[in-house]
Design an enzyme around this catalytic site. Structure first.
Site, short mmCIF file in Angstrom:
data_model
loop_
_atom_site.label_atom_id
_atom_site.label_comp_id
_atom_site.label_asym_id
_atom_site.label_seq_id
_atom_site.Cartn_x
_atom_site.Cartn_y
_atom_site.Cartn_z
N HIS A 103 3.11 -30.99 17.77
CA HIS A 103 1.78 -31.36 17.30
C HIS A 103 1.34 -30.37 16.23
O HIS A 103 2.04 -29.39 15.95
CB HIS A 103 0.78 -31.37 18.46
CG HIS A 103 0.83 -32.63 19.29
ND1 HIS A 103 0.50 -33.86 18.77
CD2 HIS A 103 1.17 -32.83 20.59
CE1 HIS A 103 0.63 -34.78 19.71
NE2 HIS A 103 1.04 -34.18 20.82
N ASP A 132 -1.65 -31.39 10.27
CA ASP A 132 -1.68 -32.83 10.50
C ASP A 132 -2.35 -33.58 9.35
O ASP A 132 -1.71 -34.37 8.65
CB ASP A 132 -2.43 -33.09 11.81
CG ASP A 132 -2.33 -34.53 12.29
OD1 ASP A 132 -2.00 -35.42 11.49
OD2 ASP A 132 -2.61 -34.77 13.47
#
Length: 335
Positions: A103, A132
């Site tokens: 992540h 991200d």
């Protein structure tokens, strides 16, 4: 969402049985959704029939997944030589970590940037903005639109490998450059932009709320001294790092003497480089945000308005998140 807001016709190919997005999912706005079981040869052929007419396609699977489905770049480019094929992953299409899960926090961790963010005691994840959205989505958009310009000029498409680790590292190139030049200490709260400088940071006020100060330039720093009334207490040279801890403590004491709103009355709109630290609810009500219509309403839900702004072809929310499922035939007939 960004491509749709800028005017693209976006088709999402979802798995069969995928529930529709709820109305609060503003990031799912403005797209048409079809559902396919891509383990079926018929569905793969349906997907390729769409690809033949598309300008660009992007996917976010682990390396090798699209190839196993029969939808890798070689297959798609054979059907549509001018296609732009975007690949979004955390680790990239190659490298020892390419097939591992992860992540934002993991991708940012190996760039050196997560180590640099937060108080001295420990690094702090900056939401999922660094790797991200910033290093991932924004660089993917830049990449596929650049490749699209090339494809329109040459008739040849290509693959864009947007790895969050690559792009977040690039996003932080300034700090790597500072470190290379010996102008950045490799520890937190020790540098100009990481909370080390007393004139660049957040301060608590008398009501427990915070303000943000960014008085880097000398003239802005002098104005900070004037507005806080702390000139007599801060006689040190601004860039004397040995004095920074003492300077920060003095400013901490000063800001605790007034509420956040009182400091806003004194400093907001001046060249101090000042802003109140707003929570999410307050951000929607700030006069600057209201005048620029940064937030809007779509489908009865408050959402962030499209950005950036264009003088001739302004962006717009095409429609709110929808539970409608389209068919490939409907899409292709429209094209």
């Amino acid at each position: 969402m960004l491509l749709s807001d800028l005017g693209a016709e976006v088709i999402e190919i979802a798995r069969e049985g995928t529930p529709p997005p709820p109305a609060i999912r503003g990031d799912a706005r403005g797209r048409k959704r079809i559902c396919l079981n891509l383990k079926s040869p018929e569905a793969v052929e349906t997907c390729l029939s769409l690809i033949e007419k598309a300008d660009l396609v992007f996917e976010g699977n682990r390396p090798g997944v699209m190839e196993r489905l029969g939808l890798g770049p070689d297959v798609m480019l054979a059907r549509n030589p001018a296609l732009v094929y975007g690949r979004m992953t955390g680790w990239g299409q190659s490298g020892p970590l390419a097939h591992a899960a992860g992540h934002d926090i993991n991708y940012l961790a190996i760039t050196g940037l997560l180590h640099a963010i937060g108080p001295a005691e420990r690094p702090v994840p900056p939401l999922n903005l660094g790797a991200d959205y910033g290093g991932g989505s924004m660089f993917l958009v830049v990449g596929v639109l650049s490749a699209l310009i090339s494809a329109k000029a040459t008739g040849k498409g290509q693959v864009v490998d947007a790895a969050m680790t690559d792009c977040a590292t690039y996003l932080g190139s300034l700090f790597h450059n500072f470190y290379t030049a010996g102008a950045w200490e490799d520890r937190r709260e020790a540098n100009l932009l990481d909370g080390g400088a007393p004139f660049y940071g957040n301060y608590e006020c008398a009501d427990g709320r915070f303000v943000a100060i960014g008085s880097i330039e000398p003239q802005f720093y002098q104005l900070l001294l004037e507005k806080t009334g702390a000139a007599d207490r801060l006689p040190h040279k601004q860039m004397d790092k040995k004095s920074w801890p003492e300077m920060r403590e003095i400013l901490r004491e000063v800001f605790l003497t007034k509420t956040r709103d009182e400091w806003c009355q004194i400093m907001e709109g001046t060249d101090v480089c000042f802003a109140p630290v707003l929570n999410l609810a307050e951000a929607r009500e700030h006069p600057h945000q209201i005048e620029r219509r940064v937030f809007t309403e779509s489908g009865g839900v408050v959402q962030v308005a499209p950005a950036p702004r264009f003088s001739q072809t302004p962006g717009a929310i095409q429609w709110a998140p929808s539970d409608r499922v389209w068919t490939a035939e409907e899409i292709l007939s429209g094209w």
